[in-house]
Structures are given as C-alpha cells and as structure tokens.
Design a protein around this motif. Structure first.
Motif, PDB file in Angstrom:
ATOM      1  N   ARG A   1      11.132  -4.320  57.997  1.00 44.34           N
ATOM      2  CA  ARG A   1      11.440  -5.500  58.811  1.00 44.34           C
ATOM      3  C   ARG A   1      10.471  -6.640  58.542  1.00 44.34           C
ATOM      4  NH1 ARG A   1      12.317  -1.052  61.955  1.00 44.34           N
ATOM      5  NH2 ARG A   1      14.456  -0.821  62.741  1.00 44.34           N
ATOM      6  N   LEU A   2       9.233  -6.291  58.244  1.00 44.72           N
ATOM      7  CA  LEU A   2       8.216  -7.301  58.002  1.00 44.72           C
ATOM      8  C   LEU A   2       8.338  -7.914  56.619  1.00 44.72           C
ATOM      9  CD1 LEU A   2       5.673  -8.592  59.277  1.00 44.72           C
ATOM     10  CD2 LEU A   2       4.337  -6.758  58.204  1.00 44.72           C
ATOM     11  N   LEU A   3       8.496  -7.076  55.601  1.00 44.95           N
ATOM     12  CA  LEU A   3       8.480  -7.549  54.223  1.00 44.95           C
ATOM     13  C   LEU A   3       9.816  -8.121  53.766  1.00 44.95           C
ATOM     14  CD1 LEU A   3       6.353  -4.717  52.584  1.00 44.95           C
ATOM     15  CD2 LEU A   3       5.650  -7.073  53.040  1.00 44.95           C
ATOM     16  N   LEU A   4      10.905  -7.678  54.384  1.00 49.24           N
ATOM     17  CA  LEU A   4      12.233  -8.199  54.021  1.00 49.24           C
ATOM     18  C   LEU A   4      12.923  -8.665  55.297  1.00 49.24           C
ATOM     19  CD1 LEU A   4      13.187  -5.556  51.325  1.00 49.24           C
ATOM     20  CD2 LEU A   4      12.888  -8.005  50.944  1.00 49.24           C
ATOM     21  N   SER A   5      12.278  -9.600  55.952  1.00 50.66           N
ATOM     22  CA  SER A   5      12.775 -10.123  57.222  1.00 50.66           C
ATOM     23  C   SER A   5      14.159 -10.743  57.033  1.00 50.66           C
ATOM     24  CB  SER A   5      11.807 -11.183  57.757  1.00 50.66           C
ATOM     25  OG  SER A   5      12.328 -11.807  58.903  1.00 50.66           O
ATOM     26  N   GLY A   6      15.092 -10.314  57.876  1.00 50.16           N
ATOM     27  CA  GLY A   6      16.443 -10.854  57.815  1.00 50.16           C
ATOM     28  C   GLY A   6      17.379 -10.119  56.887  1.00 50.16           C
ATOM     29  N   PHE A   7      16.860  -9.195  56.073  1.00 49.39           N
ATOM     30  CA  PHE A   7      17.703  -8.392  55.188  1.00 49.39           C
ATOM     31  C   PHE A   7      18.164  -7.145  55.937  1.00 49.39           C
ATOM     32  CE2 PHE A   7      15.610 -11.093  52.241  1.00 49.39           C
ATOM     33  CZ  PHE A   7      16.343 -11.120  51.073  1.00 49.39           C
ATOM     34  N   SER A   8      19.401  -6.741  55.695  1.00 49.56           N
ATOM     35  CA  SER A   8      19.908  -5.523  56.323  1.00 49.56           C
ATOM     36  C   SER A   8      20.948  -4.882  55.419  1.00 49.56           C
ATOM     37  CB  SER A   8      20.529  -5.819  57.700  1.00 49.56           C
ATOM     38  OG  SER A   8      21.695  -6.616  57.563  1.00 49.56           O
TER      39      SER A   8
END
Length: 570
Positions: A125-132
């Motif tokens: 969540r921190l390193l790829l914020s907004g990716f899912s």
C-alpha cells in the motif's frame, strides 16, 4: 555442403535423470523448508542483481547506466524478488495455520466471486499507492469454493511427483525463473529449464539464484535451440511442458510439422499428448475512453501508451500494438500529437530481437502513411488503420510499431461497446488489454465502464494500468483468458504465478491512478504515487528500481526514504 551437426543428447539425458531422482524428495519437502529455500534465495537475487542487469543491458545494446536499464531492473531482479516475496507471504500464512487467502478478500461483485489479491501487505500500500488487483473467478464459482480450493497442494490435494519442462522465453529475463517457481511451488514438479538462445547469457545468473534447488536435484538448466527443445518435449522422462513463445511453437510440439500435422489437428490425435500449458501472446489493445482530459492528462497517458510499446523495444507478449481511440473525441488528435512527441524525444535504442528489423520494414511497406521516429524505421506509428485485414490487426509484430484504430461513438457508452466488440472479435489473442478512462467519465458512465471491464475477454485487463504490470506482482495469475483449445491455441492455456494458488480463475483486473501525485487529487484518483518508475520517460527510474529491488529482497524501514526521494524526482 556441410553436414548437419549431430545432436548431443547426453547432457540432456543426464539432466532429466537427475531430476527423476529429485521428484520424490521435492514432494516430501515440507512447507517450513520450502519457506527457508525462498528466504535464502532473496539475498542471492540482491547480490547478483547489478551483474544480471548489466548483462541484459549489454545484450540489448546499451549500457547498464542508460535510462533504458530501468526496465532491466524491473523485469529481472525486482520481478523475481517480488514474486518470491509474494510466495513467502502466502506460505507463511499456511505455516501459521491460516488459509492462504484472507476471508475478507473474497467477495461478491455483481453476481461474480472476486478476490482482492493486491495490495497484500502494508508495504504494498505504501510503495504502490493507488494500485490494486482483483482476480475474477469463473461464472458460477462461489465464495466458499474459492476459500476451500485455494492452495490445495498444501492442504488436502498434494501434487504428484513429476518432471516439468520449461521452454524459456528469450525476451523478458524474469519469465523463465518465474515459470520455474510456479512449477515447483504450485504444481509440486521439479524442473528442467531450456534456456532460449536469445538470452542464454542469463543461465549463470539463474543457476546462482536457484543454487540450492540445483544442488538438491530439483532444477536443471540446459542450453540449446529448436533441436534440443524438440528432443526434450518427447523425452520419456519429461511429464509436463510449459512454453512461453508463439502459436507456431505450440503447434509444432503438439501436432508436428510434417504433412500430417493438419490431419492430426482435425482428428485431435496429437503427436505429443503430455499435459501442456502455455503463454503465447497476441495483438494487445489499449482502449482510450473519451472524457475531460486536461493537457497534463494527455501528456501523462501518452507517456504511458508509449511505454507499453517501447518497453523492451516492443518485444513483449502484451506490448501495446493497437491504440483504440474515439473517432469523434476532440482529444484524439491531441493525444496522438503527444504520442509523437514522446516517440521523438526518447533516447535511441535498437530492436534487438531476431527478425524485428524485417517485421518493422514490412509494417512500413504495408502502410504508405506510416510515420517513423528515431531513424532507421526503429519506431513506427500507423495513425489510421481502416482495413480489417491490416497486418497490424492480424499478426503480433513483436517490435516497436504502434497502430491506431478509430471507433465511432456519440458518447463514452457507445464508444466502449464498439471498442469492446472490436477487441474481442477482431484482434487475435486474449493475454492482456489496457483501458484508459478518466475518473469522472467512470463515475458518470459507471454501468458502461463496468460492462466493458466484465466483457473484455483478456486474462489480464489493466484499468489505467498497462496490463504487463500483472506479470510482475507475483500474486496475480498470468495467462490467457480461458477457452482456448489445443486445436485453436490462441494466447495459450493455463495460468502461472498466482501466489495465492487460486483455482477457477477467469481473469485479473488491475487498477492504477489515472494521474500521478499530486495531480491525482484533482482528477478524482488520489494516491501518493508519482510517475511510475517503469515509465520510459521516468528520469530516475533506474535508481528507483535498484533501490526498490534491494528493499524487496531485504526490507528495512531505513531504505524507504531513499526510494521515495528517487521516485519523487522521476
């Protein structure tokens, strides 16, 4: 006239024999030891990463200090470390007595059972914020079935001892080691991996990474070309086959290349009937939905589109080949102008894969209106494809050529219906597709966007995210949309990666922020993610990915500030 060289089968036979002995010990290796093997692999990945990247860059025609080398950090050591970490995350859950998939992650979505697989950790969540990423299961699969069937080999359905042949791909460094991990950890099979001659230089790196597996008789690497591959596919000591390559390779193995090949296909009497999985590429679309795009949006997404084409010089099975744009949208020509600007501005590089220069020349000769950039026909844009039999619509070019198709539509809903039908019914292949849609368009036309996401028949669909990102995460299954058969193999059969070990998979839907931080705050896609480091235009991508690889292999909070500082300067 020189004589045909005699194939030396002795090293191949010796490798298979060693693996036959190793099948029994691998299937008896418990979860705790399998975890230990992966934990000890991560430092070897980190230690060898600079040399692996340097060799890949050199083979592709540039220096390890080139901005292009960012892609080699992404698709070699980082992808491998990320996948190992994903497997460790799930195996540790199993070791602790928990289910492989958190119960809260499995839910209903409009009558379909889906699984939220990414982000899986706080670091994600921190390193790829907004990716899912969300895995859609096949219609009719229930939540209870998903939870009960996941990771069956580690719960109630142990695998059968077998030797798997992995025919390595020559384009992306991580493909072969990730396929090996899949065979070992998800299918309980030991592996003989035949390196592709194009990137055979990676063999020493892979043997170091898998050193413990090699020492204990669970993995063997061999070199060679088509003759060695053909010998191994028919070897009595090989039980299963996985190939990443072309439809022609699959058909040659299964049906043969002689005069009876087509008859065998018609009568379903394969020359080789071993269990066979494959990832075979296709013609991948990038669909651009009309909407209220600003000039900054057009610039950013043009960089995104060009990255999906120019990454690895287009030598990717999901390289963006067809840009599907709205015929009547006032943003179409402005977007294409931005695409031209990026193609013109990127530093030079060569199309290194065998045959790519000839394929690019064929594209230019078939399209009098083709535009070329960077000289020597190394970047080709065909801005208006109209013929249904255009070769860019029928054949994977596997090089740096991008075609544009315009679809009519009075509004986003009508355009998306037409674009979905075009992608599904005209373009060959079902491996990956990308859909770019402004958040405000998605909110105002939610039903139309959701319908397009549901109906696009691709194994990975990226919404505001190049579909290739699904190859990298480890948690996400990677393969063609189900439905291909050995007779009509298309983009292949089966899924690999899939660290949660899910069954009944239909496809993965990825999502990423439409705009980077901080502009995403004003477009309706808030996140902390700056320009992604895998973008070809990222100014600090190589440094960011080097630091991210080091963190993924050996996480420490003290490493995070350096990653963030580099990423924000990109």
């Amino acid at each position: 006239m020189s004589a045909t060289p005699v194939l030396d089968t002795e090293p191949l036979d010796r490798a298979v024999a060693a693996l036959r002995d190793g099948t029994r010990t691998w299937t008896r290796t418990g979860t705790a030891e399998r975890i230990g093997l992966l934990e000890r692999m991560l430092p070897r990945i980190a230690h060898g990463a600079p040399a692996m990247v340097a060799d890949a860059a050199r083979a592709k025609g540039y220096e390890a200090t080139s901005p292009w080398a960012a892609e080699d950090w992404v698709t070699a050591p980082w992808a491998l470390a990320q996948s190992v970490s994903a497997h460790l995350h799930v195996l540790r859950r199993l070791s602790d007595g928990r289910g492989p998939v958190p119960a809260w992650a499995v839910r209903d979505r409009d009558g379909r059972t889906v699984v939220d697989v990414f982000p899986a950790t706080g670091t994600d969540r921190l390193l790829l914020s907004g990716f899912s990423a969300q895995v859609w299961t096949r219609p009719g699969t229930t939540r209870e079935q998903v939870l009960a069937r996941a990771a069956g080999a580690y719960r109630d359905r142990p695998g059968t001892a077998a030797v798997a042949l992995v025919l390595g791909a020559g384009n992306v460094a991580a493909i072969t080691p990730l396929d090996i991990l899949h065979k070992l950890y998800l299918e309980d099979q030991v592996v003989i991996a035949k390196m592709n001659p194009v990137n055979g230089y990676l063999r020493p790196h892979f043997e170091t990474v898998f050193a413990e597996f090699v020492d204990r008789g669970w993995v063997r690497f061999v070199d060679g070309g088509a003759a060695e591959g053909a010998y191994l596919t028919s070897h009595e000591g090989v039980d299963t086959i996985h190939v990443t390559g072309s439809e022609r390779t699959h058909d040659a193995i299964v049906w043969g290349t002689d005069g009876q090949a087509e008859q065998r296909r018609r009568e379903d009497t394969p020359l080789n009937s071993k269990p066979f999985t494959s990832e075979l590429g296709g013609v991948s679309p990038c669909i651009v939905a009309p909407g209220p795009w600003s000039d900054a949006d057009l610039r950013f997404q043009a960089e995104h589109i060009v990255t999906s084409k120019m990454n690895n010089s287009g030598h990717n099975c999901v390289a963006g080949q067809i840009l599907v744009v709205p015929q009547d949208w006032d943003g179409t020509e402005r977007l294409l102008d931005e695409v031209r600007r990026v193609l013109r501005a990127l530093p030079p590089r060569s199309d290194y894969y065998p045959g790519s220069a000839l394929r690019l020349r064929d594209v230019v000769e078939a399209h009098p209106g083709a535009e070329t950039f960077a000289g020597e026909e190394r970047r080709v844009l065909v801005p208006d494809i109209t013929r249904p039999d255009d070769p860019l619509l029928t054949d994977e070019v596997f090089a740096s050529a991008l075609g544009v198709v315009r679809i009519a539509g009075r509004d986003p809903a009508e355009f998306l219906r037409g674009a979905t039908d075009f992608a599904n019914d005209t373009l060959p292949g079902t491996l990956g597709a990308t859909l770019l849609v402004h958040p405000r368009t998605e909110r105002s036309h939610r039903t139309a966007v959701n319908t397009a996401i549901a109906e696009l028949r691709y194994g990975t669909l990226g919404v505001n995210c190049w579909s290739a990102f699904g190859f990298l995460l480890g948690y996400t299954p990677w393969g063609a949309f189900p439905g291909h058969t050995p007779q009509e193999i298309g983009s292949g059969i089966g899924f690999v990666h899939n660290a949660f070990m899910l069954e009944d998979v239909e496809k993965t839907v990825l999502r990423a922020p439409f705009a980077p931080w901080p502009r995403g705050l004003f477009t309706g896609s808030p996140s902390l993610s700056p320009r992604p480091p895998y973008f070809a235009t990222n100014r600090t991508g190589r440094t960011t990915m080097r630091r991210l690889t080091d963190f993924t292999a050996a996480p420490k909070l003290s490493k995070l500030p350096g990653i963030f500082m580099s990423a924000l300067r990109g």
